[in-house]
Scaffold this active site. Structure first.
Site, PDB file in Angstrom:
ATOM      1  N   ASP A  37       0.792  -1.256  -0.098  1.00 24.31           N
ATOM      2  CA  ASP A  37       0.054  -0.007  -0.011  1.00 24.31           C
ATOM      3  C   ASP A  37       0.885   1.485   0.033  1.00 24.31           C
ATOM      4  O   ASP A  37       1.936   1.362  -0.245  1.00 24.31           O
ATOM      5  CB  ASP A  37      -1.004  -0.194   1.060  1.00 24.31           C
ATOM      6  CG  ASP A  37      -0.361  -0.171   2.585  1.00 24.31           C
ATOM      7  OD1 ASP A  37       0.804   0.459   2.535  1.00 24.31           O
ATOM      8  OD2 ASP A  37      -1.147  -0.356   3.471  1.00 24.31           O
ATOM      9  N   LYS A  59      -4.301   4.197  -2.070  1.00 23.23           N
ATOM     10  CA  LYS A  59      -4.986   5.185  -2.675  1.00 23.23           C
ATOM     11  C   LYS A  59      -4.630   5.509  -4.215  1.00 23.23           C
ATOM     12  O   LYS A  59      -3.407   5.752  -4.505  1.00 23.23           O
ATOM     13  CB  LYS A  59      -5.081   6.463  -2.018  1.00 23.23           C
ATOM     14  CG  LYS A  59      -6.256   6.762  -1.321  1.00 23.23           C
ATOM     15  CD  LYS A  59      -6.452   7.932  -0.630  1.00 23.23           C
ATOM     16  CE  LYS A  59      -7.631   7.893   0.452  1.00 23.23           C
ATOM     17  NZ  LYS A  59      -7.265   8.771   1.514  1.00 23.23           N
ATOM     18  N   MET A 175      -2.831   9.802  12.112  1.00 22.87           N
ATOM     19  CA  MET A 175      -4.005  10.016  11.201  1.00 22.87           C
ATOM     20  C   MET A 175      -4.696  11.146  11.782  1.00 22.87           C
ATOM     21  O   MET A 175      -5.879  11.363  11.689  1.00 22.87           O
ATOM     22  CB  MET A 175      -5.062   8.956  10.942  1.00 22.87           C
ATOM     23  CG  MET A 175      -4.489   7.669  10.702  1.00 22.87           C
ATOM     24  SD  MET A 175      -5.533   6.308  10.326  1.00 22.87           S
ATOM     25  CE  MET A 175      -5.512   5.728  12.005  1.00 22.87           C
TER      26      MET A 175
END
Ligand code: SAH
Length: 252
Positions: A37, A59, A175
């Site tokens: 990822d 993404k 995050m």
């Protein structure tokens, strides 16, 4: 007898490609399939065999991501074809990395797997910024928290904010950049001192690492003045942040 494959859920480390473990690197070198990822350092793919299959599931430019169910299914499918599969994730696979869900899925289907831990960003980025997350005099407890903890409307979350504000010396928020104002407000509301030191460390352990420091009262404004402080970043709250002045080394 048909060959049985196996899935390795591997931590890539926080950024610096040398922070992968020896075991993680061995898995990469042996893999038939690597599913990686966005946060895993792409230079690690240089260790993957030429003929191995590489599948990106982070993404994409159109903001589309492979859904978790699709990833789970893919891991099982490739292993059941007899392949050695590496699922490479940034940091540690079990810290906000969904390795738990993937392992559950594999266990349910009887697919053999191993978890290969990694160096997590909430410890490594501070270390590269000269901040030990614990210290005999400045911090004897440490919590790892998602920056998506809600504003405290649910009673359960209010309970957590109270505990983080009053009961833990060092808190690493992952995050959390978009929620920085809310994080500071909740900690203050629940009784943390406004002069509690805070560091925000972006792209930790990479050559582009950038750090700003302040306090719960000032950090929001400081981050606004430094557009380079963006994701991925760790927000570290606690007295240990003061040690940076003495022991910062990487950004020197
Ligand atoms: N499994 C990862 C965390 C994944 S969640 C780990 O153990 O590190 C993604 C969050 O991790 C980002 O939003 C950021 O808060 C943090 N992160 C990942 N890499 C980082 C880095 N190099 N520097 C600072 N924070 C990082």
């Amino acid at each position: 007898m048909t060959q049985r494959g196996k899935v390795y859920l591997v931590g890539a480390g926080p950024g610096d490609p040398k922070l992968i473990t020896v075991k993680g690197l061995e898995c990469l070198r042996r893999a038939d399939v690597v599913i990686y990822d966005r946060l895993a350092n792409p230079t690690l793919l240089e260790h993957v065999r030429e003929d191995a299959e590489r599948i990106y599931c982070g993404k994409l430019p159109d903001n589309h991501t492979m859904r978790q169910e699709a990833i789970n299914a893919l891991l099982a499918e490739k292993a059941l074809e007899g392949k050695t599969v590496v699922r490479l994730k940034g940091g540690d696979p079990c810290v906000f990395g969904r390795a738990g869900e993937e392992a559950e899925h594999l266990a349910q289907r009887g697919v053999p797997f191993e978890i290969v831990p990694g160096v997590t960003a909430g410890i490594a980025a501070p270390a590269y910024a000269g901040i030990p997350v614990t210290h005999r005099e400045h911090g004897s407890s440490f919590a790892v928290v998602t920056g998506h903890l809600s504003g405290g409307k649910s009673g359960e979350d209010a309970e957590k904010w109270r505990a983080l504000a009053r009961g833990v010396d060092t808190v690493a928020f992952y995050m959390g950049i978009a929620n920085l104002p809310l994080i500071c407000a909740r900690l203050l509301e629940h009784g943390r001192r406004p002069d509690t030191p805070v560091a925000v460390i972006a792209r930790g352990t990479l050559p582009e690492q950038a750090t700003v420091t302040g306090t719960l009262a000032t950090i929001e404004e400081t981050v606004q003045r430094h557009p380079g402080i963006s994701n991925p970043a760790i927000i570290l709250v606690g007295d240990v942040v003061q040690l940076r002045e003495k022991i910062k080394w990487f950004e020197e």
